[in-house]
Design a protein around this motif. Sequence first.
Motif, PDB file in Angstrom:
ATOM      1  N   THR A  16       7.252  -9.308  -5.447  1.00  0.00           N
ATOM      2  CA  THR A  16       6.834 -10.171  -4.344  1.00  0.00           C
ATOM      3  C   THR A  16       5.367  -9.876  -4.039  1.00  0.00           C
ATOM      4  O   THR A  16       4.857  -8.796  -4.348  1.00  0.00           O
ATOM      5  N   ASP A  34      15.212 -15.964  -3.827  1.00  0.00           N
ATOM      6  CA  ASP A  34      14.024 -16.238  -3.020  1.00  0.00           C
ATOM      7  C   ASP A  34      12.987 -16.958  -3.881  1.00  0.00           C
ATOM      8  O   ASP A  34      12.552 -16.423  -4.910  1.00  0.00           O
ATOM      9  N   HIS A  36       9.966 -17.260  -3.490  1.00  0.00           N
ATOM     10  CA  HIS A  36       8.681 -16.562  -3.475  1.00  0.00           C
ATOM     11  C   HIS A  36       8.738 -15.234  -4.203  1.00  0.00           C
ATOM     12  O   HIS A  36       7.758 -14.485  -4.221  1.00  0.00           O
ATOM     13  N   HIS A  38       9.743 -13.047  -7.850  1.00  0.00           N
ATOM     14  CA  HIS A  38       9.778 -13.235  -9.294  1.00  0.00           C
ATOM     15  C   HIS A  38      10.486 -12.048  -9.929  1.00  0.00           C
ATOM     16  O   HIS A  38      10.057 -10.903  -9.753  1.00  0.00           O
TER      17      HIS A  38
END
Length: 64
Positions: A16, A34, A36, A38
């Motif tokens: 993040t 999420d 946002h 990875h």
Amino acid sequence: MCSKVGCAREAVTTLTYDYRDQMAALGPLGAANDPHAHDLCAIHTDRLSVPQGWTVVRHATLVS
């Protein structure tokens, strides 16, 4: 699965970003999906690079 394009390896960490604080955080795989965050495989986790001046925080998993 690793988030890097063309990589089919199993993800082992979640990455993040905090743009305001110029920080990238790597930790255990996140439970939630999420948009946002990875997920990265071990190879891409080791190869992670961030812009000059940024900090990388690596959160270790505690084993009991």
